[in-house]
Every structure is written in C-alpha cells, then in structure tokens.
Scaffold this active site. Structure first.
Site: not given
Ligand code: NAP
Length: 248
Positions: A56, A82, A146, A158, A160, A162, A191
C-alpha cells in the site's frame, strides 16, 4: 449499506484482523478484493475472495490494484483500510548501563508513516476517485486507526500515523459528503493477532488488569464495529474506540 451489496477492498487481509474481516464479509455475501504484501498469506483465504499482492505504500501499485479490484468485482463501493505495521521504540533513549544515547532510526519513522499513513491515504484517494469515475455510490470507508492515537510511549511513529488517520477521517467525511461517500474509523485497543503475539506474559497481565472488560480483544470484537460502520448510514466522520475500556 447492506453487506451483501458491498464490493469491498480489504487491505492487510493476509492475516490478523484483515483476514478476519475479509472472511466475514465473504460469508455475509459481499464481493471482496483482498490485498496484502504477503502473497502466500492471501492464498489461505476462503475460495471466492478475489486477491492480489499489494504494497500500500507504493503509489503505482495502489493505482493498479484499485483499478484491478473494481474490474474483478464489477464495481467498488467500500474500503476497509486496515494494513498496518509497527516499528516500536523510544524517540530518544539513554542506555542505563553504557550511558549511550540512542535515537529512533529515521527508517523506522518512514516505514510506519509510509504504510500506516501514506499507504492508507493513497488507498482512500484511489478508491474514492474510482467511485466517482464509475458513479458507484453510495460508498463507505472504514479506516483502522488505534487507541494509540491519543499518545503512547515508544510509538512516536505509530501514534503520528494513527492520529492523522483519525483526523483525516473527519476531513474526508466532509470532502466526500457531497458525493454520498461516508468516512469512518475504528480505534481498536489491544487485539490478539500476529502483530501483538510477541508481548511477554508479565506485560500482558499488567495490561489485562487495566481493561475493564477483563480480557484482550479478538478480531471478532473489531469486526462487529467494522460491520456497524459499513451498515449504519448515519455513522460518519467519527473514530469509534473499541478497546474493552482500556483507554478510559
Ligand atoms: P497484523 O496481524 O500484523 O496484520 C497486518 C497485515 O498487513 C499483515 O498481513 C501484513 O503483512 C500486512 N501488511 C503490512 N505491510 C503492508 C503493506 N505495505 N501493504 C499491504 N499489506 C501490508 O496486524 P493486525 O493486528 O491484524 O492489525 C490490523 C490493523 O489494526 C493495523 O492497521 C494495526 O495498526 C491496527 N491495530 C491493531 C491493534 C492490535 O492490537 N492488534 C490495535 C490497534 C490497531 P505481513 O504479515 O507480511 O507484514
């Protein structure tokens, strides 16, 4: 929108939550085009799901994939955005024994921003452009953010990505509303997936002690929220926390 009317792309569908979402959507009668960087993982999905390798973070690949997916499914009216990675580490850290000051490698920053933010944004851009070209509407986007978006030690990169994804869910809901396209986001807590399997038992126990629901989540918990975003035409612009109460 009804699930059996969806023609939906799911990214990061080779394993973890993405594989669960793709399988559930397929079981519900949706047409599904699954994308993942790991082609071998995609092969494990149920028959009847269209699938193709995709990174992606690569613009040309995203353009090609979305065009291919819309052709394979005979249209495109939904995206479950996702795919995501972790490269956790403190931005700056002093080693207790040696006194050495260590810095987060810029490559760890760029990798996470590249997949979790640039990649997710490219997916939204290409999917919405395709919807407009094809007149495939109404449409819906579900971004996977998240609870880390509120800030979390050891996750500058992460967090920054999300946080930006959640903020731009509002931007995109406003930009695409005139076309009948909704944008929503889910912010999972902890999760149980391959992404989180490396956690040691002591850290796991400490975390569970802080979760009012008393357990780590499973992909089915997040599927129920994704399903709500897809089905409820009045869900728009919001990022929904689904975390057993962890971020309270
Ligand atoms: P996962 O088990 O690691 O699955 C993620 C999938 O995305 C993997 O199949 C991975 O392939 C794929 N992927 C990685 N880079 C990609 C790329 N450049 N292009 C396409 N696919 C790529 O993760 P998960 O736990 O299911 O997480 C799914 C989403 O939820 C992620 O966005 C994650 O940040 C978010 N999330 C997870 C949790 C949690 O506790 N698990 C909590 C909050 C949010 P490889 O296996 O080859 O890397």
């Amino acid at each position: 929108m009804k699930l059996d009317q969806l023609k939906v792309i799911v990214t990061g569908a080779g394993r973890g939550m993405g594989a669960h979402f793709a399988t559930r959507l397929h079981e519900a009668g949706a047409r599904v085009a699954a994308a993942d960087i790991d082609e071998a993982a995609l092969a494990q999905l149920p028959a009847g799901i269209d699938r193709r390798r995709l990174d992606v973070s690569k613009e040309a690949d995203v353009v090609d994939f979305v065009r291919w997916a819309a052709g394979a499914m005979g249209g495109l009216n939904a995206l479950v955005n996702n795919a995501g990675i972790l490269r956790d580490g403190l931005l700056v850290k002093r080693d207790k024994k040696t006194g050495e000051v260590k810095k987060m490698p810029i490559s760890d920053w760029e990798a996470v921003i590249g997949v979790n933010l640039t990649g997710a944004t490219l997916m939204v851009r290409e999917v919405v452009a395709n919807m407009l070209e094809r007149e495939d509407r109404p449409g819906v986007i579900v971004n996977i953010s998240s609870i880390s978006r509120h800030g979390n030690r050891g996750q500058s990169n992460y967090v920054a990505a999300k946080a930006a994804l959640a903020a731009n869910t509002v931007t995109w809901a406003r930009e695409f509303a005139p076309y009948g396209i909704r944008a929503t986001a889910i912010a999972p807590g902890m999760i149980e997936t391959p992404m989180t399997q490396g956690m040691n038992q002591a850290a796991r126990d400490a975390l569970v002690a802080n979760i009012p629901s008393g357990r780590i989540g499973v992909p089915e918990d997040i599927w129920q929220a994704v399903r709500f975003c897809l089905e409820c035409d009045y869900a728009n612009a919001r990022t929904y926390d689904v975390d057993g109460g962890l971020s309270m």
